[in-house]
Structure formats: structure tokens, C-alpha cells
Design a protein around this motif. Structure first.
Motif, PDB file in Angstrom:
ATOM      1  N   ALA A   1       0.807  -1.222   0.000  1.00 36.99           N
ATOM      2  CA  ALA A   1       0.000   0.000   0.000  1.00 36.99           C
ATOM      3  C   ALA A   1       0.840   1.272   0.000  1.00 36.99           C
ATOM      4  N   ASP A   2       0.287   2.300  -0.624  1.00 37.03           N
ATOM      5  CA  ASP A   2       0.802   3.650  -0.436  1.00 37.03           C
ATOM      6  C   ASP A   2       0.336   4.160   0.919  1.00 37.03           C
ATOM      7  N   VAL A   3      -0.944   3.964   1.210  1.00 35.94           N
ATOM      8  CA  VAL A   3      -1.554   4.293   2.499  1.00 35.94           C
ATOM      9  C   VAL A   3      -2.591   3.217   2.788  1.00 35.94           C
ATOM     10  N   LEU A   4      -2.682   2.804   4.058  1.00 35.56           N
ATOM     11  CA  LEU A   4      -3.719   1.888   4.486  1.00 35.56           C
ATOM     12  C   LEU A   4      -4.746   2.675   5.292  1.00 35.56           C
ATOM     13  N   VAL A   5      -6.034   2.511   4.969  1.00 37.73           N
ATOM     14  CA  VAL A   5      -7.109   3.277   5.612  1.00 37.73           C
ATOM     15  C   VAL A   5      -8.056   2.312   6.318  1.00 37.73           C
ATOM     16  N   LEU A   6      -8.305   2.591   7.597  1.00 38.38           N
ATOM     17  CA  LEU A   6      -9.183   1.758   8.404  1.00 38.38           C
ATOM     18  C   LEU A   6     -10.231   2.621   9.097  1.00 38.38           C
ATOM     19  N   GLY A   7     -11.342   2.003   9.452  1.00 42.65           N
ATOM     20  CA  GLY A   7     -12.412   2.721  10.115  1.00 42.65           C
ATOM     21  C   GLY A   7     -12.314   2.640  11.622  1.00 42.65           C
ATOM     22  N   SER A   8     -12.880   3.648  12.280  1.00 42.91           N
ATOM     23  CA  SER A   8     -13.025   3.667  13.727  1.00 42.91           C
ATOM     24  C   SER A   8     -14.462   4.057  14.017  1.00 42.91           C
ATOM     25  N   ARG A   9     -14.990   3.599  15.128  1.00 40.04           N
ATOM     26  CA  ARG A   9     -16.419   3.767  15.375  1.00 40.04           C
ATOM     27  C   ARG A   9     -16.816   5.175  15.803  1.00 40.04           C
TER      28      ARG A   9
END
Length: 299
Positions: free
Chosen positions: A98-106
Motif C-alpha cells: 500500500a501507499d496508504v492503508l485506511v481503516l475505520g473507527s467507530r
């Protein structure tokens, strides 16, 4: 081949917000987007194959995210991938591409701030690529300044990108990420450093702490200007505002990130016996800041 922006997708509202943010970031960075779903997050044993139900849920989650992205970012180049768990290990493996990894938070709670899951925390603490955490309520307009009527708008300029700059150990990877984020947005970069009066036991020869109290902030500001000058020269189109404050770094960052489009913090990669850690500043940022938070690892 360009590294993609990768977004973890599991069908939750926070992962959909993360996927949409990742799509906008891919467009800004002129990168492809990859949606990733981890099947069988907690397998009972290694090599346990995903069930038909898990494969169906994975496909549904990916299609749901792609449909949402197509409505908001129709020009992004997107593909998807399914991998098997455990989730933290699978996402760390994906992040290598990845160039950037994006994850969610609640999102934010009234007592504890960000409700960050154990998987996201594990990835942030171990990942060797930048990781961005996005809250469930994040929308495109949140990155932009209010419209003339004070309402939400996507037609106005971007809010500031805030850089948490540790002048005791300024790191090129963190600074470059922040300048690039500001450049791709056409946003102002606000560099922030918090300092506290040192005790006699922590002083070294020639340190700024030896300067009389009223002049310490001026000395820190001069040092910040010197550190950032090479980056100003490299990114002449980025407006930079420099701020030094006498206070706890965690408190300063939470205040500085209020109303920002993105907060950028660093995380040192270590091989300590205690295992990977996010560090106190990054930990406070990802738990208590409302805007997306980019955690950039560095040696």
C-alpha cells in the motif's frame, strides 16, 4: 506500478466511511484504490477455509463499499481483494503493497474518545506503512471549510492539515507525508510542537532548556523554522503556519486538530522486548481527535 491506497472493508458504517475517504485520497494522490475484506477474522486454526456464508458476506461488503464509492468518486480506479484472517496479520500483509492503508473507527464517545478496535490498534502499532483512521461519521464536507452560509460544503477550500512535529526528533517521513497531504489538498499546513520546561536531570549540554524561560518558546520556534525550511523549499506552494506551545503534547494536539481536515503524527518503529507500541502522542491522537488521523511510522 503505483502502490494503491488500500481500505479495509467489513460492511460496517465505519469501514464504509473509511472506504469513501480512501477513494477521495486515491484521487488526490492519483493512485488506484483497492478495497480489502478479511474473511474469517478469527480462524480457530491455521489454514481453516472460509465458509460459503463468509464468502457471501465478503462479496456483499465489497459491493456495498464499491457502490457507495461510485456514487461519490466515480472517476477512481478501484479493484478489490479477499484474504483470510487472522485480521491483524492479514491487514499487515496487505499493507506491504500500500501507499496508504485506511481503516475505520467507530467514532467519538463521551468518555473515551475514539472507539478503536483491537485490530485497528494492532495494525497501527505494527504497520510499516502510513495508516489513516477514519471515524464512522466522516463525510466529504468535513474536510472542507464551511460555506458562506456557515453550512457544510464540498465546494470550499480544505481545512488545515495539522502536523505533530517532535522537534526533539524531527523525522523526514512524517514531515514529508504532511507536506504532501497539504499539497494534494491545496490546504494550509499547521506545524505544532509542544514543549515543557525540563528538569535539571534531563538537560544536556547546549539544550534549549538552558535558555531563560521567557525565551524558550522563541528558541523552539526558531528551531522549527530551520527544520521546515528545506520542506518549504521543496513545496513552495504550501502555506505553513508554525506554532509552539508550552503544554502537554497530547492536549495541544487534540486542540490543534479541532477543525482540521487531517492530523499527521509519527510512530517510531522499535524492536523493544515489550513489543510494538503507538507511543503516548499517537495513542492520544487516535483516541481523542475527531478528524482523520494519519500515523506515519519512522525509524
Amino acid at each position: 506500478m503505483l502502490r494503491p491506497v488500500i481500505a479495509g472493508v467489513d460492511g460496517s458504517q465505519e469501514s464504509l466511511a473509511a472506504a469513501e475517504w480512501a477513494a477521495r485520497e486515491a484521487v488526490r494522490r492519483e493512485r488506484p484504490l483497492r478495497l480489502a475484506h478479511v474473511r474469517n477474522w478469527h480462524p480457530r486454526q491455521d489454514g481453516e477455509p472460509p465458509t460459503a456464508a463468509q464468502r457471501h458476506l465478503a462479496q456483499r461488503a465489497l459491493r456495498q463499499a464499491e457502490d457507495r464509492i461510485r456514487r461519490t468518486c466515480p472517476n477512481v480506479v478501484v479493484d478489490d481483494v479477499q484474504v483470510d484472517g487472522p485480521a491483524t496479520a492479514a491487514l499487515l500483509s496487505l499493507s506491504e503493497q500500500a501507499d496508504v492503508l485506511v481503516l475505520g473507527s467507530r467514532g467519538l464517545s463521551g468518555f473515551t474518545g475514539f472507539l478503536v478496535g483491537s485490530v485497528a490498534l494492532g495494525v497501527v502499532a505494527r504497520c510499516e506503512r502510513p495508516v489513516v483512521l477514519v471515524r464512522a461519521e466522516e463525510e466529504a464536507a468535513d474536510e472542507h471549510l464551511p460555506g458562506r452560509d456557515g453550512g457544510a460544503s464540498v465546494r470550499t477550500g480544505y481545512r488545515d492539515v495539522v502536523l505533530a512535529l517532535d522537534l526533539n526528533d524531527p523525522c523526514d517521513e512524517v514531515i514529508e507525508f504532511a507536506f504532501e497531504a497539504a499539497r494534494t489538498r491545496g490546504a494550509r499546513l499547521r506545524a505544532v510542537h509542544a514543549w515543557q520546561p525540563p528538569s535539571p536531570l534531563t538537560l544536556g549540554p547546549g539544550e534549549i532548556g538552558l535558555v531563560e524561560g521567557p525565551y524558550r518558546a522563541e528558541e523552539w520556534l526558531g528551531f522549527m523554522t530551520a527544520v521546515l525550511q528545506v520542506w518549504r523549499d521543496k513545496y513552495p506552494g504550501v502555506e505553513v503556519v508554525e506554532t509552539v506551545t508550552q503544554s502537554r503534547p497530547q492536549s495541544v494536539l487534540v486542540r490543534a486538530a479541532s477543525g482540521a481536515s487531517l492530523l499527521v503524527v509519527g510512530r517510531r518503529i522499535t524492536d523493544r522486548p515489550a513489543g510494538p507500541r503507538t507511543g503516548p502522542v499517537a495513542h492520544a491522537a487516535i483516541h481523542h481527535v475527531g478528524c482523520p488521523v494519519a500515523v506515519v511510522p519512522h525509524a
